[in-house]
Design a protein around this motif. Structure first.
Motif, PDB file in Angstrom:
ATOM      1  N   THR A  50       0.827  -1.204   0.000  1.00 41.47           N
ATOM      2  CA  THR A  50       0.000   0.000   0.000  1.00 41.47           C
ATOM      3  C   THR A  50       0.859   1.250   0.000  1.00 41.47           C
ATOM      4  O   THR A  50       1.936   1.275   0.601  1.00 41.47           O
ATOM      5  N   ASP A  52      -0.407   4.027   1.144  1.00 39.55           N
ATOM      6  CA  ASP A  52      -0.906   4.752   2.305  1.00 39.55           C
ATOM      7  C   ASP A  52      -0.073   4.357   3.521  1.00 39.55           C
ATOM      8  O   ASP A  52      -0.194   3.246   4.035  1.00 39.55           O
ATOM      9  N   ASN A  95      -7.425  -2.162   0.427  1.00 37.90           N
ATOM     10  CA  ASN A  95      -6.347  -1.624  -0.425  1.00 37.90           C
ATOM     11  C   ASN A  95      -6.385  -2.194  -1.842  1.00 37.90           C
ATOM     12  O   ASN A  95      -5.404  -2.135  -2.565  1.00 37.90           O
ATOM     13  N   ASN A 100      -4.420   2.721  -5.362  1.00 34.08           N
ATOM     14  CA  ASN A 100      -3.317   2.082  -4.646  1.00 34.08           C
ATOM     15  C   ASN A 100      -2.388   1.347  -5.614  1.00 34.08           C
ATOM     16  O   ASN A 100      -1.160   1.462  -5.522  1.00 34.08           O
TER      17      ASN A 100
END
Length: 207
Positions: A50, A52, A95, A100
């Motif tokens: 990911t 993030d 995700n 992503n």
């Protein structure tokens, strides 16, 4: 430093090596990877899940951040050491998004990696794993467990509904940027031993 000691032995005897990790600590041994790769073949295998960073801390605690792993991949390329990235796992509803995937692919392109391994967009849950996973969903993603149970029941393989589209996306981007893709292709590459010892031709003078 057990890994480093193993790499020292591999380097001494001229074997090839590959290490699969989620840790930027592999940078400690980059000198040995370069020495091995100069003589035979060394490949770094790194997992990315990911872009993030906050999500990364939740689904992959106690390992290097995605950004740190990206920087490691870049450093290995600068040393002339090829790398392969594993895309796994992708958690449905969390995700498994185009945003992503595109972010991860950009990291791979910028780091000039050699290949990507991705079996599918999803994850597998064995008995025992499922209970732990669902407990973590309750802890970090309220009401998500019920969504998983409704969608997948007790299935072993939890494939994202976006799998086909995202796998096609990965394949298209890899083809465009010259990144090897396909599990069989990458595994075949990893198993190829590429000795770099110069072979004498019929016309070379033996000293």
């Amino acid at each position: 430093k057990l890994t480093r000691k193993c790499l020292e032995i591999i380097d001494h005897y001229g074997f090839g090596a590959t290490v699969q990790t989620k840790s930027s600590r592999v940078m400690r041994d980059i000198d040995l990877f370069k020495s091995i790769n100069d003589k035979s073949k060394a490949v770094l295998q790194m997992t990315l899940t990911t872009v993030d960073e906050n999500l990364c801390k939740i689904i992959e605690p106690n390992v290097s951040s995605t950004k740190e792993r990206f920087e490691t991949l870049k450093a290995f390329h600068e040393y002339g050491i090829p790398s392969v990235v594993w895309f796994s796992p992708f958690l449905p509803f969390i995700n498994d998004t185009k945003e992503n995937i595109d972010g991860l692919l950009k990291y791979c392109i910028d780091a000039k990696i050699h290949g990507i391994i991705c079996f599918d967009i999803g994850l597998t849950l064995r008995d025992g794993d499922r209970e732990y996973f669902y407990n973590q969903l309750d802890k970090h993603f309220p009401n998500m467990k019920e969504r998983y149970i409704h969608t997948y029941g007790n299935s072993y393989q939890l494939q994202s509904k976006n799998s086909a589209v995202l796998m096609r996306r990965i394949s298209d981007v890899c083809r465009k940027h010259g990144i090897m893709f396909g599990v069989d292709n990458v595994f075949s590459y990893l198993h190829q031993f590429e000795s770099k010892t110069k072979q004498l031709s019929l016309f070379d003078k033996i000293q």
